[in-house]
Design a protein around this motif. Structure first.
Motif, PDB file in Angstrom:
ATOM      1  N   TYR A 262       0.822  -1.210   0.000  1.00 39.35           N
ATOM      2  CA  TYR A 262       0.000   0.000   0.000  1.00 39.35           C
ATOM      3  C   TYR A 262       0.853   1.256   0.000  1.00 39.35           C
ATOM      4  O   TYR A 262       0.520   2.249  -0.652  1.00 39.35           O
ATOM      5  CB  TYR A 262      -0.992  -0.022   1.165  1.00 39.35           C
ATOM      6  CG  TYR A 262      -2.164  -0.906   0.839  1.00 39.35           C
ATOM      7  CD1 TYR A 262      -2.168  -2.253   1.188  1.00 39.35           C
ATOM      8  CD2 TYR A 262      -3.234  -0.428   0.084  1.00 39.35           C
ATOM      9  CE1 TYR A 262      -3.203  -3.093   0.821  1.00 39.35           C
ATOM     10  CE2 TYR A 262      -4.281  -1.267  -0.285  1.00 39.35           C
ATOM     11  CZ  TYR A 262      -4.255  -2.588   0.083  1.00 39.35           C
ATOM     12  OH  TYR A 262      -5.287  -3.420  -0.293  1.00 39.35           O
ATOM     13  N   ALA A 263       1.977   1.215   0.724  1.00 42.27           N
ATOM     14  CA  ALA A 263       2.883   2.366   0.732  1.00 42.27           C
ATOM     15  C   ALA A 263       3.486   2.558  -0.662  1.00 42.27           C
ATOM     16  O   ALA A 263       3.608   3.685  -1.149  1.00 42.27           O
ATOM     17  CB  ALA A 263       3.986   2.169   1.769  1.00 42.27           C
ATOM     18  N   TRP A 264       3.851   1.470  -1.315  1.00 40.31           N
ATOM     19  CA  TRP A 264       4.405   1.543  -2.675  1.00 40.31           C
ATOM     20  C   TRP A 264       3.422   2.238  -3.618  1.00 40.31           C
ATOM     21  O   TRP A 264       3.761   3.158  -4.350  1.00 40.31           O
ATOM     22  CB  TRP A 264       4.720   0.132  -3.190  1.00 40.31           C
ATOM     23  CG  TRP A 264       4.975   0.090  -4.665  1.00 40.31           C
ATOM     24  CD1 TRP A 264       4.043   0.045  -5.657  1.00 40.31           C
ATOM     25  CD2 TRP A 264       6.252   0.138  -5.318  1.00 40.31           C
ATOM     26  NE1 TRP A 264       4.646   0.041  -6.887  1.00 40.31           N
ATOM     27  CE2 TRP A 264       6.000   0.104  -6.712  1.00 40.31           C
ATOM     28  CE3 TRP A 264       7.575   0.189  -4.856  1.00 40.31           C
ATOM     29  CZ2 TRP A 264       7.021   0.124  -7.651  1.00 40.31           C
ATOM     30  CZ3 TRP A 264       8.592   0.211  -5.800  1.00 40.31           C
ATOM     31  CH2 TRP A 264       8.318   0.182  -7.170  1.00 40.31           C
ATOM     32  N   ARG A 265       2.171   1.790  -3.575  1.00 44.13           N
ATOM     33  CA  ARG A 265       1.170   2.343  -4.472  1.00 44.13           C
ATOM     34  C   ARG A 265       0.921   3.818  -4.159  1.00 44.13           C
ATOM     35  O   ARG A 265       0.807   4.640  -5.051  1.00 44.13           O
ATOM     36  CB  ARG A 265      -0.119   1.545  -4.331  1.00 44.13           C
ATOM     37  CG  ARG A 265      -0.670   1.141  -5.672  1.00 44.13           C
ATOM     38  CD  ARG A 265      -1.882   0.267  -5.510  1.00 44.13           C
ATOM     39  NE  ARG A 265      -1.532  -1.111  -5.690  1.00 44.13           N
ATOM     40  CZ  ARG A 265      -1.778  -2.069  -4.826  1.00 44.13           C
ATOM     41  NH1 ARG A 265      -2.379  -1.811  -3.703  1.00 44.13           N
ATOM     42  NH2 ARG A 265      -1.416  -3.294  -5.086  1.00 44.13           N
ATOM     43  N   TYR A 266       0.865   4.121  -2.860  1.00 46.90           N
ATOM     44  CA  TYR A 266       0.642   5.509  -2.447  1.00 46.90           C
ATOM     45  C   TYR A 266       1.817   6.390  -2.887  1.00 46.90           C
ATOM     46  O   TYR A 266       1.631   7.471  -3.423  1.00 46.90           O
ATOM     47  CB  TYR A 266       0.489   5.549  -0.918  1.00 46.90           C
ATOM     48  CG  TYR A 266       0.143   6.912  -0.366  1.00 46.90           C
ATOM     49  CD1 TYR A 266      -1.187   7.297  -0.200  1.00 46.90           C
ATOM     50  CD2 TYR A 266       1.146   7.816   0.012  1.00 46.90           C
ATOM     51  CE1 TYR A 266      -1.510   8.537   0.310  1.00 46.90           C
ATOM     52  CE2 TYR A 266       0.827   9.068   0.522  1.00 46.90           C
ATOM     53  CZ  TYR A 266      -0.500   9.424   0.672  1.00 46.90           C
ATOM     54  OH  TYR A 266      -0.819  10.656   1.171  1.00 46.90           O
ATOM     55  N   ASN A 267       3.024   5.908  -2.685  1.00 47.79           N
ATOM     56  CA  ASN A 267       4.206   6.707  -2.989  1.00 47.79           C
ATOM     57  C   ASN A 267       4.439   6.893  -4.489  1.00 47.79           C
ATOM     58  O   ASN A 267       5.177   7.781  -4.888  1.00 47.79           O
ATOM     59  CB  ASN A 267       5.451   6.092  -2.336  1.00 47.79           C
ATOM     60  CG  ASN A 267       5.386   6.201  -0.818  1.00 47.79           C
ATOM     61  OD1 ASN A 267       4.649   7.031  -0.284  1.00 47.79           O
ATOM     62  ND2 ASN A 267       6.147   5.363  -0.136  1.00 47.79           N
TER      63      ASN A 267
END
Ligand SMILES: [Zn+2]
Length: 291
Positions: A262-267
């Motif tokens: 989720y952090a990857w997608r958000y970033n």
């Protein structure tokens, strides 16, 4: 499917990107210099290129998560594409159906991609940062599916986000100062200011040299001027909706992988046109080597 129609194209891509920009000349470790490499089509050497001077073999997948995998490169690339082309991710069950692999294989592929490719970097957060803790529900031991609310084992999670910037999120043991402070010392840049709620674990931020603003949620205040924690709370709801809607339940042991995803997608949300995010993930796969 257009860019990578089969295994051979995927292998060629790795060969070009990791060893031989022109597809022909690469550094030979054995010769100690750049040599011409050729691909001999014997069945045993299908996965490698050979130094024409000394016979040394180079395997383009060496050190990557694909190496010696019984799953074809083509399926690996396709799984990575699917993961980066949907907004909420897809479940291992969906991947199983899409790829025609077993559930176990699908699950393991996602696990490796989340933990070895989508890992969060150590770059500190700058500017206005919000920090917050939350609890993500796990599943009842041994029983898949949705347990009754009271029976859930919740996992504490700590996160920090730059306004209009990057996020970091970690599974933590608890939300005590002694647990959270090291994360903040490590990941907050020297020029950052930090907004939190009134949890006592944040009370010593000022003493640790940070410019700290507290928003008193307990008396019903959620925004005061520029001080709020709405951004990180928005991220938490993305994670919770995603895990609840796509993955149904995630045990504590594997939660960090999901947070990475989720952090990857958000970033990388500014690159949300599929191919660009997929390209970034591929570049990581080619450059991050397993130890
Ligand atoms: Zn050589």
């Amino acid at each position: 499917m257009q860019d990578f129609p089969d295994d051979a194209t995927c292998l060629e891509w790795l060969w070009h990107n990791r060893y031989a920009a022109d597809g022909e000349h690469a550094f030979c470790e054995k010769c100690g210099q750049t040599r011409k490499f050729a691909r001999y089509s014997t069945s045993q050497q299908r996965q490698s290129w050979t130094c024409t001077a000394c016979g040394h073999h180079v395997h383009p997948t060496a050190g990557t998560i694909f190496h010696k995998s019984s799953t074809s490169l083509h399926l690996w690339f396709y799984a990575m594409y699917l993961m980066t082309s949907t907004r909420c991710g897809i479940s291992a069950k969906q991947l199983e159906r899409e790829l025609g692999v077993t559930y176990k294989t699908a699950w393991r592929m996602f696990h490796l991609i989340r933990n070895e490719l989508m890992f969060q970097d150590d770059e500190p957060l700058e500017g206005e940062v919000e920090a917050d803790e939350t609890y993500v529900g796990g599943r009842r031991r041994g029983q898949p599916g949705r347990p009754p609310a009271g029976d859930r084992k919740k996992t504490p999670v700590f996160g920090m986000v730059e306004r209009k910037g990057r996020v970091k999120a970690y599974v933590v043991e608890d939300v005590k100062t002694t647990t959270l402070m090291p994360h903040m010392i490590k990941y907050l840049g020297s020029e950052s200011t930090i907004d939190t709620d009134e949890l006592r674990s944040y009370a010593t931020l000022g003493r640790n040299g940070f410019e700290h603003h507290t928003i008193p949620h307990s008396i019903g205040v959620y925004v005061s001027g520029d001080v709020h924690t709405n951004t990180i709370e928005g991220f938490w709801s993305l994670v919770k909706r995603g895990i609840g809607g796509t993955h149904h339940a995630v045990s504590q042991k594997y939660l960090q992988g999901y947070l990475n995803e989720y952090a990857w997608r958000y970033n990388h949300r500014d690159r949300f046109d599929g191919p660009a995010q997929f390209g970034l993930l591929l570049a990581r796969a080619a450059s991050v080597l397993r130890v």
